[in-house]
Design a protein around this motif. Structure first.
Motif, PDB file in Angstrom:
ATOM      1  N   LYS A  66      -3.409  -3.103  -8.089  1.00  0.00           N
ATOM      2  CA  LYS A  66      -2.576  -3.241  -6.884  1.00  0.00           C
ATOM      3  C   LYS A  66      -2.830  -4.629  -6.315  1.00  0.00           C
ATOM      4  O   LYS A  66      -3.990  -5.056  -6.211  1.00  0.00           O
ATOM      5  CB  LYS A  66      -2.935  -2.167  -5.860  1.00  0.00           C
TER       6      LYS A  66
ATOM      7  N   ALA B 262       0.930   8.478  -6.919  1.00  0.00           N
ATOM      8  CA  ALA B 262       0.466   9.826  -6.574  1.00  0.00           C
ATOM      9  C   ALA B 262       0.943  10.851  -7.605  1.00  0.00           C
ATOM     10  O   ALA B 262       1.963  10.652  -8.271  1.00  0.00           O
ATOM     11  CB  ALA B 262       0.986  10.210  -5.189  1.00  0.00           C
TER      12      ALA B 262
ATOM     13  N   ASP C 193       0.745   3.610  -3.275  1.00  0.00           N
ATOM     14  CA  ASP C 193       0.151   4.935  -3.115  1.00  0.00           C
ATOM     15  C   ASP C 193       1.163   6.043  -3.415  1.00  0.00           C
ATOM     16  O   ASP C 193       0.833   7.019  -4.098  1.00  0.00           O
ATOM     17  CB  ASP C 193      -0.413   5.109  -1.706  1.00  0.00           C
TER      18      ASP C 193
ATOM     19  N   ASP D 181       0.831  -1.209   0.000  1.00  0.00           N
ATOM     20  CA  ASP D 181       0.000   0.000   0.000  1.00  0.00           C
ATOM     21  C   ASP D 181       0.864   1.258   0.000  1.00  0.00           C
ATOM     22  O   ASP D 181       0.589   2.206  -0.744  1.00  0.00           O
ATOM     23  CB  ASP D 181      -0.936   0.013   1.203  1.00  0.00           C
TER      24      ASP D 181
END
Length: 159
Positions: A146, A96, A92, A88
């Motif tokens: 993911k 981004a 992330d 994660d």
């Protein structure tokens, strides 16, 4: 054996990219920058030519080389994640601000560099001696962007 260092070609964001990557990975730092000599094509006045940086012990060089070459999926970096929390975090951070998700744990960061964010558990599941378990884990992975450790495990266990 001599050291092998990945050399990454950027248009004009080498220093920015180096700073970004060291902010994402622990135990990382920018080692040095080399100013661009006067008259260097593609380098702005006062800009840098290269940035040397280290990501958790792995050394990289970033070059401001202009728009002539772009990254492709033909070369990527694999992040071996201990658990879902690490998956994660890296997913992330790297997607981004303009990064792009892809299939099966692959992504491109905001600079177009490809990464594979992979939990260690995936290798165990795909290498399971029970072909049914490994096949179910593979089929689940192929449906994901993911990677989700719990969903991969549940898929392997179903059946």
């Amino acid at each position: 054996m001599p050291a092998i260092t990945p050399f990454l070609w950027f248009d004009s964001q080498a220093e920015e990219a180096a700073q970004y990557y060291v902010s994402v990975f622990p135990n990382s730092r920018v080692l040095s920058t080399t100013p661009a000599p006067d008259g260097t094509p593609e380098a702005s006045a006062g800009g840098i030519l290269t940035a040397e940086f280290e990501l958790d012990g792995v050394r990289f060089t970033a070059l401001n080389g202009g728009p002539h070459f772009q990254f492709t999926e033909a070369v990527s970096f694999v992040i071996d994640c201990a658990d879902q929390a690490e998956v994660d975090h890296y997913w992330d951070a790297l997607t981004a601000d303009g990064g792009e998700e892809s299939q099966c744990g692959w992504l491109k960061d905001r600079y177009g560099l490809s990464w594979q964010v992979v939990p260690r558990q995936l290798n165990d599941l795909l290498g399971d001696p029970d072909p049914g378990r490994s096949s179910r884990a593979m089929q689940a992975m192929l449906q994901m962007r993911k990677l989700d450790v719990a969903a991969l495990q549940a898929a392997a266990d179903a059946g």
